[in-house]
Design a protein around this motif. Structure first.
Motif, PDB file in Angstrom:
ATOM      1  N   SER A  89       0.824  -1.204   0.000  1.00  7.20           N
ATOM      2  CA  SER A  89       0.000   0.000   0.000  1.00  7.20           C
ATOM      3  C   SER A  89       0.860   1.257   0.000  1.00  7.20           C
ATOM      4  O   SER A  89       0.567   2.222  -0.714  1.00  7.20           O
ATOM      5  N   ALA A 103      -7.800   2.003  -0.018  1.00  9.78           N
ATOM      6  CA  ALA A 103      -8.822   0.951   0.059  1.00  9.78           C
ATOM      7  C   ALA A 103      -8.246  -0.337   0.648  1.00  9.78           C
ATOM      8  O   ALA A 103      -8.872  -0.985   1.492  1.00  9.78           O
ATOM      9  N   THR A 104      -7.043  -0.691   0.233  1.00  8.39           N
ATOM     10  CA  THR A 104      -6.383  -1.896   0.744  1.00  8.39           C
ATOM     11  C   THR A 104      -6.111  -1.772   2.239  1.00  8.39           C
ATOM     12  O   THR A 104      -6.352  -2.704   3.017  1.00  8.39           O
ATOM     13  N   LYS A 107      -9.375  -1.887   4.347  1.00  6.62           N
ATOM     14  CA  LYS A 107      -9.864  -3.270   4.443  1.00  6.62           C
ATOM     15  C   LYS A 107      -9.042  -4.042   5.477  1.00  6.62           C
ATOM     16  O   LYS A 107      -9.587  -4.788   6.288  1.00  6.62           O
ATOM     17  N   GLU A 108      -7.723  -3.849   5.446  1.00  9.54           N
ATOM     18  CA  GLU A 108      -6.851  -4.526   6.422  1.00  9.54           C
ATOM     19  C   GLU A 108      -7.170  -4.070   7.845  1.00  9.54           C
ATOM     20  O   GLU A 108      -7.202  -4.873   8.771  1.00  9.54           O
ATOM     21  N   GLU A 110      -9.981  -3.057   8.967  1.00  9.41           N
ATOM     22  CA  GLU A 110     -11.284  -3.603   9.343  1.00  9.41           C
ATOM     23  C   GLU A 110     -11.221  -5.097   9.645  1.00  9.41           C
ATOM     24  O   GLU A 110     -11.876  -5.577  10.567  1.00  9.41           O
ATOM     25  N   THR A 111     -10.413  -5.827   8.890  1.00 13.00           N
ATOM     26  CA  THR A 111     -10.438  -7.291   9.001  1.00 13.00           C
ATOM     27  C   THR A 111      -9.192  -7.903   9.627  1.00 13.00           C
ATOM     28  O   THR A 111      -9.214  -9.072  10.005  1.00 13.00           O
TER      29      THR A 111
END
Length: 167
Positions: A89, A103-104, A107-108, A110-111
């Protein structure tokens, strides 16, 4: 391939990175490539290490495809997987693909859960936000992350960081 071989190569690469300033660019990349070659062809860790070596010498354009390949084929676990996401990133941001990078990273965040790399993730998000002209959001993230490490004023700095988003 044994797990012991992979662990040994990962240890050797980490030791090499600890002494990166003792090498020329060409010698360092060659050393990392040689260690990566000890792993089977197409091994995600080996590909990740090759990307990291190039990235460390300012070749984001060469690193991004290697990181992407390592993540796509799977097999990266734990710290190497998370580092690959963060480093890819950061490199995406460096080559002008800031929206993809953000965005990457989001997402990381969040998850991916919390670990010792969470604040590095936040700092990389902050850099992307700043590049996109969203400096207040970025500063907020950095202040909240940094507040956890201060010897005093932890609560105040975390609150100041959150208030930045309200202003």
């Amino acid at each position: 391939m044994t797990a012991a071989l992979k662990a040994d190569v990962n240890r050797q690469v980490a030791a090499l990175f600890a002494t990166i300033d003792d090498y020329s660019e060409e010698a360092f990349i060659a050393q990392v490539d040689a260690l990566a070659a000890e792993l089977p062809e197409g091994d995600a860790d080996g590909i990740f290490h090759r990307g990291s070596a190039r990235d460390s010498w300012g070749h984001s354009d060469l690193a991004v495809p290697l990181y992407a390949q390592a993540l796509e084929i799977g097999g990266l676990t734990g710290e190497n997987r998370r580092r690959a996401v963060i480093q890819m990133s950061s490199s995406l941001r460096n080559v002008g693909r800031v929206e993809d990078a953000l965005a990457t990273l989001l997402k990381e965040k969040e998850t991916g859960g919390e670990d010792h790399l969470s604040h590095a993730l936040d700092c990389t998000i902050a850099l992307c936000l700043a590049t996109l002209g969203r400096e207040r959001e970025g500063l907020s993230l950095v202040l909240v992350a940094l507040a956890k490490h201060l010897p005093r004023y932890n609560r105040s700095m975390a609150n100041y960081g959150r208030v930045l988003l309200e202003g």
